[in-house]
Design a protein around this motif. Structure first.
Motif, PDB file in Angstrom:
ATOM      1  N   GLN A   1       0.848  -1.190   0.000  1.00 35.36           N
ATOM      2  CA  GLN A   1       0.000   0.000   0.000  1.00 35.36           C
ATOM      3  C   GLN A   1       0.888   1.248   0.000  1.00 35.36           C
ATOM      4  OE1 GLN A   1      -3.272  -0.073  -0.454  1.00 35.36           O
ATOM      5  NE2 GLN A   1      -3.102  -2.303  -0.516  1.00 35.36           N
ATOM      6  N   PRO A   2       0.420   2.334  -0.608  1.00 37.35           N
ATOM      7  CA  PRO A   2       1.219   3.563  -0.645  1.00 37.35           C
ATOM      8  C   PRO A   2       1.518   4.065   0.765  1.00 37.35           C
ATOM      9  CG  PRO A   2      -0.793   3.797  -1.961  1.00 37.35           C
ATOM     10  CD  PRO A   2      -0.877   2.485  -1.264  1.00 37.35           C
ATOM     11  N   GLY A   3       2.725   4.606   0.932  1.00 33.53           N
ATOM     12  CA  GLY A   3       3.111   5.193   2.208  1.00 33.53           C
ATOM     13  C   GLY A   3       3.540   4.182   3.267  1.00 33.53           C
ATOM     14  N   THR A   4       3.543   2.913   2.930  1.00 33.03           N
ATOM     15  CA  THR A   4       3.935   1.878   3.893  1.00 33.03           C
ATOM     16  C   THR A   4       5.353   1.421   3.581  1.00 33.03           C
ATOM     17  OG1 THR A   4       1.725   1.013   3.366  1.00 33.03           O
ATOM     18  CG2 THR A   4       2.915  -0.065   5.101  1.00 33.03           C
ATOM     19  N   GLU A   5       6.152   1.238   4.633  1.00 32.36           N
ATOM     20  CA  GLU A   5       7.515   0.757   4.439  1.00 32.36           C
ATOM     21  C   GLU A   5       7.486  -0.703   4.009  1.00 32.36           C
ATOM     22  OE1 GLU A   5      11.070   2.129   6.894  1.00 32.36           O
ATOM     23  OE2 GLU A   5      10.598   0.149   7.740  1.00 32.36           O
ATOM     24  N   SER A   6       8.289  -1.016   2.988  1.00 30.16           N
ATOM     25  CA  SER A   6       8.367  -2.378   2.457  1.00 30.16           C
ATOM     26  C   SER A   6       9.799  -2.878   2.544  1.00 30.16           C
ATOM     27  CB  SER A   6       7.920  -2.413   0.995  1.00 30.16           C
ATOM     28  OG  SER A   6       6.589  -1.969   0.876  1.00 30.16           O
ATOM     29  N   LEU A   7       9.945  -4.180   2.678  1.00 28.31           N
ATOM     30  CA  LEU A   7      11.250  -4.815   2.702  1.00 28.31           C
ATOM     31  C   LEU A   7      11.516  -5.427   1.329  1.00 28.31           C
ATOM     32  CD1 LEU A   7      13.681  -5.792   4.484  1.00 28.31           C
ATOM     33  CD2 LEU A   7      12.412  -7.916   4.727  1.00 28.31           C
ATOM     34  N   LEU A   8      12.630  -5.065   0.719  1.00 26.59           N
ATOM     35  CA  LEU A   8      13.064  -5.647  -0.546  1.00 26.59           C
ATOM     36  C   LEU A   8      14.249  -6.556  -0.225  1.00 26.59           C
ATOM     37  CD1 LEU A   8      13.111  -2.432  -2.775  1.00 26.59           C
ATOM     38  CD2 LEU A   8      11.195  -3.954  -2.308  1.00 26.59           C
TER      39      LEU A   8
ATOM     40  N   GLU B   1       0.111   5.556  -5.207  1.00 32.06           N
ATOM     41  CA  GLU B   1      -0.606   4.422  -5.784  1.00 32.06           C
ATOM     42  C   GLU B   1      -0.289   4.431  -7.278  1.00 32.06           C
ATOM     43  OE1 GLU B   1      -4.627   2.722  -4.583  1.00 32.06           O
ATOM     44  OE2 GLU B   1      -5.133   4.064  -6.251  1.00 32.06           O
ATOM     45  N   ALA B   2       0.479   3.453  -7.705  1.00 29.83           N
ATOM     46  CA  ALA B   2       0.932   3.409  -9.104  1.00 29.83           C
ATOM     47  C   ALA B   2       1.603   2.066  -9.363  1.00 29.83           C
ATOM     48  CB  ALA B   2       1.922   4.545  -9.381  1.00 29.83           C
ATOM     49  N   MET B   3       1.930   1.842 -10.626  1.00 32.69           N
ATOM     50  CA  MET B   3       2.738   0.674 -10.972  1.00 32.69           C
ATOM     51  C   MET B   3       4.198   1.093 -10.856  1.00 32.69           C
ATOM     52  SD  MET B   3       2.872  -2.481 -11.798  1.00 32.69           S
ATOM     53  CE  MET B   3       1.230  -2.899 -12.391  1.00 32.69           C
TER      54      MET B   3
ATOM     55  N   LYS C   1      14.175  -7.244 -13.633  1.00 33.74           N
ATOM     56  CA  LYS C   1      13.178  -6.334 -13.074  1.00 33.74           C
ATOM     57  C   LYS C   1      11.851  -7.043 -12.908  1.00 33.74           C
ATOM     58  CE  LYS C   1      11.030  -4.296 -17.096  1.00 33.74           C
ATOM     59  NZ  LYS C   1      10.560  -3.145 -17.781  1.00 33.74           N
ATOM     60  N   GLN C   2      11.049  -6.502 -12.000  1.00 38.95           N
ATOM     61  CA  GLN C   2       9.688  -7.007 -11.869  1.00 38.95           C
ATOM     62  C   GLN C   2       8.752  -5.843 -11.567  1.00 38.95           C
ATOM     63  OE1 GLN C   2      10.163  -9.883  -8.617  1.00 38.95           O
ATOM     64  NE2 GLN C   2       8.436  -8.916  -7.643  1.00 38.95           N
ATOM     65  N   LYS C   3       7.506  -6.025 -12.010  1.00 41.48           N
ATOM     66  CA  LYS C   3       6.476  -5.016 -11.767  1.00 41.48           C
ATOM     67  C   LYS C   3       5.973  -5.162 -10.346  1.00 41.48           C
ATOM     68  CE  LYS C   3       3.374  -5.596 -15.013  1.00 41.48           C
ATOM     69  NZ  LYS C   3       2.539  -5.661 -16.215  1.00 41.48           N
ATOM     70  N   VAL C   4       5.720  -4.009  -9.724  1.00 45.98           N
ATOM     71  CA  VAL C   4       5.216  -3.999  -8.352  1.00 45.98           C
ATOM     72  C   VAL C   4       4.010  -3.052  -8.305  1.00 45.98           C
ATOM     73  CG1 VAL C   4       5.745  -3.503  -5.943  1.00 45.98           C
ATOM     74  CG2 VAL C   4       7.533  -4.396  -7.453  1.00 45.98           C
TER      75      VAL C   4
ATOM     76  N   ILE D   1      -4.436  -0.911  -8.277  1.00 47.34           N
ATOM     77  CA  ILE D   1      -4.349  -0.438  -9.653  1.00 47.34           C
ATOM     78  C   ILE D   1      -4.361  -1.627 -10.604  1.00 47.34           C
ATOM     79  CG2 ILE D   1      -3.045   1.636  -9.021  1.00 47.34           C
ATOM     80  CD1 ILE D   1      -0.610   0.162 -10.264  1.00 47.34           C
ATOM     81  N   PRO D   2      -4.858  -1.419 -11.819  1.00 45.34           N
ATOM     82  CA  PRO D   2      -4.871  -2.514 -12.793  1.00 45.34           C
ATOM     83  C   PRO D   2      -3.474  -2.762 -13.357  1.00 45.34           C
ATOM     84  CG  PRO D   2      -5.741  -0.515 -13.774  1.00 45.34           C
ATOM     85  CD  PRO D   2      -5.491  -0.210 -12.322  1.00 45.34           C
ATOM     86  N   ASP D   3      -3.261  -3.951 -13.886  1.00 48.08           N
ATOM     87  CA  ASP D   3      -1.998  -4.302 -14.530  1.00 48.08           C
ATOM     88  C   ASP D   3      -1.841  -3.443 -15.784  1.00 48.08           C
ATOM     89  OD1 ASP D   3       0.359  -5.518 -15.093  1.00 48.08           O
ATOM     90  OD2 ASP D   3      -0.476  -7.519 -15.376  1.00 48.08           O
ATOM     91  N   THR D   4      -0.595  -3.217 -16.202  1.00 49.50           N
ATOM     92  CA  THR D   4      -0.345  -2.368 -17.369  1.00 49.50           C
ATOM     93  C   THR D   4      -0.177  -3.212 -18.626  1.00 49.50           C
ATOM     94  OG1 THR D   4       2.013  -2.431 -16.922  1.00 49.50           O
ATOM     95  CG2 THR D   4       0.786  -0.590 -16.001  1.00 49.50           C
ATOM     96  N   SER D   5      -0.192  -2.537 -19.723  1.00 47.03           N
ATOM     97  CA  SER D   5      -0.080  -3.205 -21.019  1.00 47.03           C
ATOM     98  C   SER D   5       1.373  -3.575 -21.329  1.00 47.03           C
ATOM     99  CB  SER D   5      -0.608  -2.281 -22.110  1.00 47.03           C
ATOM    100  OG  SER D   5       0.266  -1.171 -22.233  1.00 47.03           O
TER     101      SER D   5
END
Length: 155
Positions: A50-57, A108-110, A127-130, A135-139
């Protein structure tokens, strides 16, 4: 008689050089057989971001199913789809081949996350999409545009 001696000398030289050539070819062949590429598995927590939340990569670096503890560089490149600005983050080695960093996806975005790993004389990247938020998947066309743009944004 001198001609026979010359021919004999040429044959001896050919045999000596041919024998030496076989050994060096075998040595080179063995060197190439021993090169095993590094493998990288990427993980993200949480799995739904979710936007604004810290994520671990996390990048898990392996070679022959063994943890790589001596990577010379592990970086994550993060960017929002369509944004020419890319963020590069150095990951820290934790243990067991795990290299981690925290990142906060702001909108909120791809997004795209690409790892860059240098270890044992090799470089791995993917690379990978996140999707961040709902949001919907992109083309596929958008993905191709990101790939061509990505090549222009190296550090």
């Amino acid at each position: 008689m001198a001609r026979i001696q010359q021919l004999g000398l040429v044959l001896v030289f050919l045999l000596v050089f041919t024998a030496c050539g076989d050994k060096s070819d075998e040595t080179l062949h063995n060197l190439y057989e021993e090169v095993v590429p590094i493998e990288v598995v990427i993980q993200m927590e949480p799995t739904v971001i979710q936007p604004g939340t810290e994520s671990l990569l996390r990048a898990i670096v392996l070679q022959k199913d063994q943890a790589v503890e001596d990577a010379s560089s592990v970086q994550f490149e993060v960017w929002k789809q369509g944004d020419p600005q890319h963020t590069w983050i150095d990951a820290s080695h934790i243990s067991d081949g795990h290299y981690e960093v925290t990142y906060t996806f702001t909108d909120e975005a791809m997004y795209y996350v690409m790892y860059h790993v240098d270890a044992r004389g090799m470089h791995a990247m993917n690379k990978q999409k996140v999707p961040v938020g709902d949001i919907p998947d992109t083309s596929p066309e958008a993905d191709r545009a990101e790939t061509s743009q990505m090549n222009l944004n190296t550090p």
